[in-house]
Write an enzyme that holds these catalytic residues in place. Structure first.
Site, short mmCIF file in Angstrom:
data_model
loop_
_atom_site.label_atom_id
_atom_site.label_comp_id
_atom_site.label_asym_id
_atom_site.label_seq_id
_atom_site.Cartn_x
_atom_site.Cartn_y
_atom_site.Cartn_z
N ASP A 96 38.24 32.00 59.83
CA ASP A 96 37.25 30.93 58.90
C ASP A 96 36.15 31.27 57.95
O ASP A 96 35.74 31.92 58.84
CB ASP A 96 37.39 29.58 59.38
N ASP A 146 33.88 16.88 66.65
CA ASP A 146 35.18 16.29 66.63
C ASP A 146 36.71 16.29 66.77
O ASP A 146 37.67 15.69 65.75
CB ASP A 146 35.12 15.68 64.58
N HIS A 160 37.86 19.32 65.07
CA HIS A 160 38.10 20.31 64.44
C HIS A 160 38.54 21.95 65.17
O HIS A 160 37.84 22.43 66.26
CB HIS A 160 37.38 20.73 63.11
N GLU A 165 39.47 20.24 59.73
CA GLU A 165 38.94 19.18 60.11
C GLU A 165 39.80 17.72 60.28
O GLU A 165 41.05 17.52 59.89
CB GLU A 165 37.97 18.15 58.53
#
Ligand code: GLP
Length: 256
Positions: free
Chosen positions: A63, A132, A134, A139
């Site tokens: 990313d 979270d 990810h 996400e």
């Protein structure tokens, strides 16, 4: 899934480094997927110390932020060159990092997927995990079949990553990330997670239901996924004793 729990981040990293070293030994022209964040820093240091031959290796990063100049110290481009590539003999043309300044983002993303295919697919993908759940920048509620694309970062992720920037306002709001479907096509996935702040996300990913709310939980469907954890990141796993027992009782030929 193979859940490998070690007392410290250093010990968990050394297992992961051995997995990568063995791959490069067996396949000197391997295609490796790489991750950023604080978690893989120890791994990159360990790989540099091992003085492996990267001359025929191809890499694809997961990313990149959208809108940061490449030279910005927090771009993933700078991160990878500073923390790994410039300390190896990798050929710059074999390094692939999403271009967060591409004019045509959908076109760039489709071309990135094609480059991965042209390289023969990813042999091993290094992963970290967000608090979270990810992976990459996929996400919660990302499609479990998603491909490389633009994503909007959650307020939580921007907050988590603000520690690397002068202020929260400077953290980009968008990114390009490989999709979950892209990650799932890697032949081997190698997840690293350290620290108590990752314990909940790891417990949900490993022992919870497969759900887009915790994108890492899709790794339950991957035929060859290893989780290298320190004791703190493993702190909420209900079956931690079982995973330790399995690792301690591996047949000799399976030792890492
Ligand atoms: C970012 C990256 C992820 C990484 C996550 C966790 O969001 N895009 O690839 O796994 O941060 O970062 P850290 O390792 O610093 O906790």
């Amino acid at each position: 899934m193979e859940i490998i729990i070690q007392p410290t981040a250093e010990a968990a990293t050394s297992v992961a480094a051995r997995v990568i070293a063995r791959l490069l030994n067996e396949k000197p022209n391997a295609v490796i997927g790489l991750a950023t964040g604080s978690t893989p820093l120890l791994l990159y240091r360990a790989l540099i110390d091992m003085k492996l031959d990267w001359s025929r290796v191809t890499t694809f990063n997961l990313d990149e932020y959208i809108g940061l100049p490449k030279e910005h110290p927090q771009s993933y481009y700078s991160f990878m060159w500073d923390n790994l590539f410039r300390h190896t003999n990798i050929a710059p043309e074999n390094v692939h990092i999403p271009d967060g300044n591409a004019k045509d983002i959908p076109g760039f993303c489709a071309a990135y997927e094609q480059r991965i295919r042209d390289a023969g697919g990813i042999d091993l993908q290094v992963l970290g995990i967000g608090t979270d759940g990810h992976i990459g920048f996929n996400e919660p509620t990302s499609s479990l079949a998603s491909r490389t694309r633009i994503k909007t970062l959650t307020p939580q992720t921007r907050q988590d990553n603000a520690r690397f920037f002068a202020s929260l306002d400077e953290v980009p709001t968008h990114c390009i990330t490989m999709g979950i479907g892209t990650i799932m096509e890697a032949r081997h996935n190698l997840m690293l997670a350290f620290g108590a702040n990752k314990a909940h996300a790891i417990a949900e990913a490993v022992e919870g239901p497969i759900t887009a709310i915790n994108p890492a939980s899709i790794l339950q469907m991957h035929p060859d996924a290893k989780f290298c954890l320190d004791a703190d990141a493993a702190g909420e796993l209900k079956r931690a004793d079982y995973y330790r027992w399995v690792y301690d009782n591996k047949p000799e030929w399976q030792h890492l």
